[in-house]
Design an enzyme around this catalytic site. Structure first.
Site, short mmCIF file in Angstrom:
data_model
loop_
_atom_site.label_atom_id
_atom_site.label_comp_id
_atom_site.label_asym_id
_atom_site.label_seq_id
_atom_site.Cartn_x
_atom_site.Cartn_y
_atom_site.Cartn_z
N ARG A 32 -1.46 -30.29 44.23
CA ARG A 32 -1.87 -31.64 44.89
C ARG A 32 -0.84 -32.64 44.10
O ARG A 32 -0.79 -33.65 45.12
CB ARG A 32 -3.23 -31.88 44.43
CG ARG A 32 -4.04 -33.12 44.91
CD ARG A 32 -5.23 -33.31 44.90
NE ARG A 32 -5.79 -34.65 45.29
CZ ARG A 32 -6.98 -34.87 45.84
NH1 ARG A 32 -7.97 -34.15 45.40
NH2 ARG A 32 -7.27 -36.27 46.18
N ARG A 64 -16.58 -25.42 47.41
CA ARG A 64 -15.31 -25.92 46.94
C ARG A 64 -14.81 -24.81 46.20
O ARG A 64 -13.98 -25.37 45.13
CB ARG A 64 -15.63 -27.16 46.11
CG ARG A 64 -16.48 -28.19 47.04
CD ARG A 64 -16.68 -29.58 45.86
NE ARG A 64 -17.30 -30.56 46.81
CZ ARG A 64 -18.19 -31.56 46.36
NH1 ARG A 64 -18.47 -31.44 45.13
NH2 ARG A 64 -18.83 -32.22 46.70
N ASP A 107 -11.71 -30.29 55.43
CA ASP A 107 -12.65 -31.50 55.19
C ASP A 107 -13.48 -31.64 56.06
O ASP A 107 -12.92 -31.53 57.20
CB ASP A 107 -11.89 -32.50 54.43
CG ASP A 107 -12.79 -33.59 53.88
OD1 ASP A 107 -13.42 -34.58 54.76
OD2 ASP A 107 -13.02 -33.66 52.84
N ARG A 134 -9.91 -27.82 42.68
CA ARG A 134 -10.59 -28.49 41.96
C ARG A 134 -10.43 -28.12 40.54
O ARG A 134 -9.92 -28.90 39.50
CB ARG A 134 -12.13 -28.70 42.39
CG ARG A 134 -12.46 -29.17 43.54
CD ARG A 134 -13.87 -29.07 43.82
NE ARG A 134 -14.73 -29.78 43.00
CZ ARG A 134 -15.31 -30.93 43.08
NH1 ARG A 134 -14.93 -31.88 44.07
NH2 ARG A 134 -16.01 -31.54 42.11
N TYR A 189 -21.04 -40.90 57.89
CA TYR A 189 -19.57 -41.29 57.41
C TYR A 189 -19.20 -41.93 58.65
O TYR A 189 -18.43 -42.91 58.47
CB TYR A 189 -18.88 -40.01 57.13
CG TYR A 189 -19.01 -39.39 55.45
CD1 TYR A 189 -18.57 -39.92 54.67
CD2 TYR A 189 -19.67 -38.29 55.46
CE1 TYR A 189 -18.83 -39.40 53.37
CE2 TYR A 189 -20.07 -37.78 54.43
CZ TYR A 189 -19.57 -38.29 53.09
OH TYR A 189 -19.83 -37.54 52.06
#
Length: 320
Positions: free
Chosen positions: A16, A3, A54, A7, A128
């Site tokens: 973002r 990551r 992603d 973040r 998922y």
């Protein structure tokens, strides 16, 4: 650092906020390239850029609708627990914006920096797709794998096929290495791990290597623990990532001689900083001193991690 892109960086959070939701960032090639490159600008000691994207782009390309709910995470519809895979219409063109991002990043990287692409491994992606969202114990997917392994196998095969194309497209666009993330590998029994983690990973690696024989593949089966040696030996990967719960001394002894290892600093040690960070870094460096080692976190960086702690990490690892 896993990551790595975003973040904890204020420049990521600002972008973002400007662009809106997570998926809007992923599908904005200029924004995604900028996020990929931000950590290298702040920390020039980093050896590689990690693509900002992603793992759920593959289900999206297989025909599920993908949204991100603020504060709750991703949603895929229709969930495959109650919907047939045949009801989906594959849309591989949904992968093209990711390739465009790769090309934009590659054009801005210096030759000394590597660009790492990635995809989710079939088992994790399937969890998922079946539940329509993340889950604590992947119970729906584990139950379906037992109840109807034929149907579950079709889902795994569809993911594997699309993943090979996806990774290949990233290489063609400029990536120099790829990684398979199996974030939920630790939830499976040994027999199920062999069937739904090792076997499909082996299939992906073999098909990918046929197209790109010189490109390294890193496999990261989070939570695999004692199943790591079998994974490393049987999947055909070139390097293995290990999470922070694995004893690095044991891993270095148990894994195949000479196989590069990626990991495995505890993200909480990085968050804590100070003496705890220094001790933890040294343990990892010492454990893997006799084999090729990609220093990395054992899982994703915690968003509250102080930038000063990352600067310290760079000094501890790089010696400058």
């Amino acid at each position: 650092m896993m990551r790595q892109a975003g973040r904890y960086l204020p420049e990521y959070r600002a972008l973002r906020q400007e662009k809106g939701g997570f998926l809007e960032l992923v599908y904005d090639g200029n924004a995604a390239a900028e996020i990929t490159l931000q950590p290298l600008r702040r920390f020039p000691q980093l050896d590689a850029a990690i693509l900002f994207s992603d793992i759920l782009i593959v289900p999206y390309a297989l025909g599920q609708d993908l949204t991100f709910v603020a504060g709750e995470g991703p949603r895929l519809s229709p969930p495959l627990l109650g919907a047939p895979l045949d009801g989906l219409t594959a849309a591989p063109e949904r992968l093209q914006p990711i390739y465009d991002t790769v090309a934009k990043v590659k054009a801005q990287l210096t030759p000394r920096k590597t660009l790492i692409g990635f995809a989710g491994a079939p088992w994790t992606v399937a969890t998922y797709m079946i539940a329509g969202q993340g889950s604590r114990d992947q119970a729906d997917s584990r139950a379906l794998a037992y109840l109807d392994p034929t149907r579950f196998g079709r889902i795994i095969d569809a993911i594997a096929d699309m993943t090979v194309d996806y990774l290949s497209g990233q290489i063609q666009a400029g990536a120099e290495c790829v990684q398979l993330f199996d974030s939920w590998a630790g939830s499976l029994s040994p027999e199920q791990f062999e069937r739904w983690v090792i076997a499909p990973t082996s299939r992906i690696v073999a098909a990918f290597k046929t197209r790109h024989p010189g490109i390294p593949v890193i496999g990261f089966p989070k939570g695999a623990g004692g199943k790591l040696p079998a994974y490393a030996e049987q999947t055909g990967i070139d390097a293995v990532g290990i999470d922070e719960t694995v004893d690095p001394v044991w891993a270095s002894r148990a894994l195949p001689n000479g196989m590069p290892v990626q990991g495995n600093l505890d993200p909480l040690a990085l968050l804590t900083g100070g003496e705890a960070l220094g001790d933890a870094v040294q343990r990892v460096l010492d454990a893997f001193a006799d084999r090729p080692h990609i220093f990395n976190l054992g899982h994703g960086i915690i968003k509250e991690t102080p930038i000063a702690h990352v600067e310290t990490l760079m000094q501890l690892v790089k010696g400058r």
